[in-house]
Design a protein around this motif. Structure first.
Motif, PDB file in Angstrom:
ATOM      1  N   SER A  25       0.779  -1.292   0.041  1.00 34.49           N
ATOM      2  CA  SER A  25      -0.047  -0.067  -0.094  1.00 34.49           C
ATOM      3  C   SER A  25       0.970   1.327   0.057  1.00 34.49           C
ATOM      4  CB  SER A  25      -1.118   0.105   1.311  1.00 34.49           C
ATOM      5  OG  SER A  25      -1.738  -1.334   1.409  1.00 34.49           O
ATOM      6  N   VAL A 183      10.953   0.255   1.907  1.00 32.88           N
ATOM      7  CA  VAL A 183      12.561   0.164   2.322  1.00 32.88           C
ATOM      8  C   VAL A 183      13.056  -0.636   1.211  1.00 32.88           C
ATOM      9  CG1 VAL A 183      12.623   0.176   4.748  1.00 32.88           C
ATOM     10  CG2 VAL A 183      11.980  -1.826   3.640  1.00 32.88           C
ATOM     11  N   TYR A 187      16.923  -5.319   6.536  1.00 31.31           N
ATOM     12  CA  TYR A 187      18.179  -4.671   7.209  1.00 31.31           C
ATOM     13  C   TYR A 187      18.177  -5.590   8.588  1.00 31.31           C
ATOM     14  CZ  TYR A 187      18.685  -0.397   4.556  1.00 31.31           C
ATOM     15  OH  TYR A 187      19.031   0.388   3.764  1.00 31.31           O
ATOM     16  N   ALA A 189      18.098  -4.838  11.512  1.00 33.11           N
ATOM     17  CA  ALA A 189      17.151  -4.504  12.521  1.00 33.11           C
ATOM     18  C   ALA A 189      16.138  -3.268  11.709  1.00 33.11           C
ATOM     19  CB  ALA A 189      17.780  -3.714  13.825  1.00 33.11           C
ATOM     20  N   PRO A 190      15.219  -2.638  12.420  1.00 31.83           N
ATOM     21  CA  PRO A 190      14.242  -1.751  11.743  1.00 31.83           C
ATOM     22  C   PRO A 190      15.153  -0.642  11.058  1.00 31.83           C
ATOM     23  CG  PRO A 190      13.101  -2.654  13.480  1.00 31.83           C
ATOM     24  CD  PRO A 190      14.498  -3.493  13.586  1.00 31.83           C
ATOM     25  N   PRO A 191      15.053  -0.152   9.982  1.00 30.38           N
ATOM     26  CA  PRO A 191      15.972   0.759   9.717  1.00 30.38           C
ATOM     27  C   PRO A 191      16.067   2.026  10.345  1.00 30.38           C
ATOM     28  CG  PRO A 191      14.477   0.157   7.884  1.00 30.38           C
ATOM     29  CD  PRO A 191      14.164  -0.334   8.961  1.00 30.38           C
ATOM     30  N   GLY A 216       6.767  -4.498  12.940  1.00 33.64           N
ATOM     31  CA  GLY A 216       5.507  -4.167  12.101  1.00 33.64           C
ATOM     32  C   GLY A 216       5.569  -3.007  11.302  1.00 33.64           C
ATOM     33  N   SER A 217       4.682  -2.765  10.570  1.00 36.38           N
ATOM     34  CA  SER A 217       4.501  -1.580   9.675  1.00 36.38           C
ATOM     35  C   SER A 217       4.788  -0.133  10.390  1.00 36.38           C
ATOM     36  CB  SER A 217       3.144  -1.785   8.875  1.00 36.38           C
ATOM     37  OG  SER A 217       3.159  -0.369   8.147  1.00 36.38           O
ATOM     38  N   THR A 223       0.327  -3.181   6.491  1.00 37.64           N
ATOM     39  CA  THR A 223      -0.489  -3.767   7.485  1.00 37.64           C
ATOM     40  C   THR A 223       0.890  -4.556   8.214  1.00 37.64           C
ATOM     41  OG1 THR A 223      -1.097  -5.364   6.015  1.00 37.64           O
ATOM     42  CG2 THR A 223      -2.805  -3.586   7.244  1.00 37.64           C
ATOM     43  N   GLY A 224       1.526  -5.576   7.346  1.00 38.61           N
ATOM     44  CA  GLY A 224       2.161  -6.713   7.592  1.00 38.61           C
ATOM     45  C   GLY A 224       3.722  -6.111   8.344  1.00 38.61           C
ATOM     46  N   MET A 226       7.840  -6.035   8.250  1.00 34.98           N
ATOM     47  CA  MET A 226       8.873  -6.971   7.853  1.00 34.98           C
ATOM     48  C   MET A 226       8.521  -8.360   8.368  1.00 34.98           C
ATOM     49  SD  MET A 226      11.060  -6.745   5.579  1.00 34.98           S
ATOM     50  CE  MET A 226      10.859  -5.068   5.119  1.00 34.98           C
ATOM     51  N   LYS A 229       6.696 -10.280   5.470  1.00 40.63           N
ATOM     52  CA  LYS A 229       7.364 -10.197   4.456  1.00 40.63           C
ATOM     53  C   LYS A 229       8.266 -11.557   4.594  1.00 40.63           C
ATOM     54  CE  LYS A 229       6.987  -5.668   3.433  1.00 40.63           C
ATOM     55  NZ  LYS A 229       5.333  -5.756   3.577  1.00 40.63           N
TER      56      LYS A 229
HETATM   57  N1  LIG Z   1      14.413  -5.777   9.787  1.00 40.24           N
HETATM   58  C1  LIG Z   1      13.999  -4.942   8.869  1.00 40.24           C
HETATM   59  N2  LIG Z   1      14.219  -4.213   7.699  1.00 40.24           N
HETATM   60  C2  LIG Z   1      13.843  -3.591   6.852  1.00 40.24           C
HETATM   61  N3  LIG Z   1      12.576  -3.175   7.225  1.00 40.24           N
HETATM   62  C3  LIG Z   1      12.169  -3.365   8.393  1.00 40.24           C
HETATM   63  C4  LIG Z   1      12.737  -4.038   9.439  1.00 40.24           C
HETATM   64  N4  LIG Z   1      11.812  -4.345  10.500  1.00 40.24           N
HETATM   65  C5  LIG Z   1      10.744  -3.370  10.257  1.00 40.24           C
HETATM   66  N5  LIG Z   1      10.820  -3.033   9.109  1.00 40.24           N
HETATM   67  C6  LIG Z   1       9.723  -1.935   8.721  1.00 40.24           C
HETATM   68  O1  LIG Z   1       8.762  -2.673   7.744  1.00 40.24           O
HETATM   69  C7  LIG Z   1       8.243  -1.645   6.777  1.00 40.24           C
HETATM   70  C8  LIG Z   1       7.730  -2.324   5.443  1.00 40.24           C
HETATM   71  O2  LIG Z   1       6.343  -3.173   5.752  1.00 40.24           O
HETATM   72  P1  LIG Z   1       4.865  -2.148   5.425  1.00 40.24           P
HETATM   73  O3  LIG Z   1       4.906  -0.951   5.705  1.00 40.24           O
HETATM   74  O4  LIG Z   1       3.714  -3.444   5.852  1.00 40.24           O
HETATM   75  O5  LIG Z   1       5.191  -2.341   3.789  1.00 40.24           O
HETATM   76  P2  LIG Z   1       4.188  -2.491   2.683  1.00 40.24           P
HETATM   77  O6  LIG Z   1       2.874  -1.692   2.662  1.00 40.24           O
HETATM   78  O7  LIG Z   1       4.681  -2.406   1.499  1.00 40.24           O
HETATM   79  O8  LIG Z   1       3.505  -4.015   2.653  1.00 40.24           O
HETATM   80  C9  LIG Z   1       9.578  -0.635   6.433  1.00 40.24           C
HETATM   81  O9  LIG Z   1       9.093   0.430   6.461  1.00 40.24           O
HETATM   82  C10 LIG Z   1      10.463  -0.734   7.798  1.00 40.24           C
HETATM   83  O10 LIG Z   1      10.191   0.303   8.586  1.00 40.24           O
END
Ligand SMILES: Nc1ncnc2c1ncn2[C@@H]1O[C@H](COP(=O)(O)OP(=O)(O)O)[C@@H](O)[C@H]1O
Ligand SMILES: N[C@@H](CCC(=O)OP(=O)(O)O)C(=O)O
Length: 377
Positions: A25, A183, A187, A189-191, A216-217, A223-224, A226, A229
């Motif tokens: 999204s 992103v 990474y 850890a969260p960036p 999480g997002s 919503t989901g 990392m 993913k």
């Molecule tokens: N280890 C990590 N590496 C990269 N991104 C991460 C990590 N942990 C959490 N995130 C977060 O995950 C987000 C992407 O997920 P999300 O907002 O659900 O995207 P989308 O809408 O594309 O599905 C990134 O913006 C980032 O802040």
């Protein structure tokens, strides 16, 4: 399968014929709850180039809710289910209208497929989805898939499209899965955390799951985050499908197999789509509990589950339904398709094939789960 080098995995992506591209999204919409037409058009340009070079692309696109709340006059993504569903219904139409117009610039047709979680767990619907997707690809159409948000009930919905995209990759037997987000890579850890480092290659996703710190997002529309993913990357990699995770702006190079984002190596050879369905998508309806000898045989990976090694049956299921095969301590050993209804099994428990033939007749002289229908977990 040995551990491949990063360049080998990048080459697999570059040569992929059937590719599932998932876009989140946050990559398609503005914080105001409207479509970001410029970014959607840029994504479409990248997909169209790949199609022109001979790729068959299925686009799993989120964004229905995130593109629908602005036009409905809401300031942010609605929180209650009914309003989310209504918003998705409005946004999905807007999303498709834009995709249709944008792909038309390249003479490419699109087709909409809305899937519920249930469609991926039931064999008949799964086959149906596959047949439609296959036919669309044969016709040169780009199928655009989303969860059927307007109708999905809250308890069983995917919610994010990450896991759905991995299942779609299984359904169409994709050669690569490209996860596009906000992103540029995975990474450590969260960036936003100081010291987090970019990862460009994950040779073993199962191992990586334990090492990477994910959250999480944070986008307000996704919503989901990392977590889902990585889960999608795991399902795909374990199914034999290489995965690239990067930002939507990198869609073009990602589809060409250029070294952008994070690439995940496939960790197994690709199984048949049917086995993947048994292993990942099918929702078990019950369980067959087995003794130690049968557990050993099942774990060996070559044996069918015979009634002689089964000690108990749990749940109500029909022949052909997916079931767990569990050890007596409750550990899941495998998933499989039951050959009998749950009510037929108690009379068969612990009996050898010869005894079953003598006592119950030829119809009962078969394994409870045939090895072709059994997938270790
Ligand atoms: N280890 C990590 N590496 C990269 N991104 C991460 C990590 N942990 C959490 N995130 C977060 O995950 C987000 C992407 O997920 P999300 O907002 O659900 O995207 P989308 O809408 O594309 O599905 C990134 O913006 C980032 O802040
Ligand atoms: N199916 C939903 C997807 C929800 C969602 O936010 O997904 P994602 O952006 O992939 O984390 C929609 O289209 O709004």
């Amino acid at each position: 399968m040995g551990m491949p080098a990063q360049s080998d995995v990048r080459r697999m992506v570059a040569q992929a014929r059937t590719i599932v591209v998932k876009v989140g999204s946050s990559s398609l919409t503005l914080p105001s709850g409207h479509l970001d037409v410029r970014r959607l058009d840029a994504l479409v340009a990248a997909v169209a180039s790949a199609v022109r070079l001979g790729a068959r692309v299925v686009l799993v696109s989120s964004g229905a809710i995130a593109a629908g709340f602005g036009p409905l006059g809401f300031a942010s993504r609605p929180a209650d289910v009914a309003t989310q569903q209504a918003t998705a219904s409005v946004g999905q139409g807007l999303l498709m209208a834009r995709y249709e117009a944008s792909f038309a610039r390249y003479g490419i047709r699109v087709g909409q497929i809305l899937i519920t979680a249930e469609d991926t767990t039931r064999a008949a619907q799964y086959r149906n989805a596959r047949r439609t997707l296959e036919r669309l690809l044969e016709l040169g159409v780009v199928p655009i898939v989303n969860e059927n948000d307007a109708l999905a009930s809250n308890e069983i919905r995917f919610g994010d499209n990450d896991r759905l995209s991995a299942l779609v990759a299984n359904i169409v037997r994709a050669d690569a899965l490209v996860l596009l987000t906000d992103v540029d890579a995975l990474y450590t850890a969260p960036p936003s955390e100081p010291g987090s480092r970019r990862i460009d290659y994950v040779p073993d996703v199962v191992d990586a799951l334990g090492r990477v710190e994910v959250a999480g997002s944070s986008s307000g529309v996704g919503t989901g985050g990392m977590v889902t993913k990585l889960e999608a990357a795991r399902v795909a990699a374990v199914s034999g499908v290489p995965v690239v995770l990067t930002c939507a702006a990198n869609a073009g190079p990602a589809l060409m197999g250029d070294p952008v984002g994070t690439v995940f190596a496939p960790v197994h050879d690709r199984g048949s789509s049917r086995r993947l369905w048994i292993g990942f998508a099918a929702e078990p309806r019950g369980a067959i509990i087995v003794d130690e000898g049968a557990a050993r045989a099942v774990r060996g990976g070559q044996a069918s589950l015979l009634a002689a090694g089964a000690v108990e049956v749990r749940g109500g299921f029909s022949s052909g339904d997916p079931v767990w095969i569990d050890a007596e301590d409750g550990t899941h050993l495998a998933r499989g398709l039951a050959a009998y209804d749950s009510e037929e099994i108690p009379q068969m428990l612990g009996r050898t094939t010869a005894q079953l033939r003598r006592i119950l007749g030829d119809d009962y002289a078969h394994p409870l789960v045939h090895r072709d229908n059994l997938v270790l977990v």
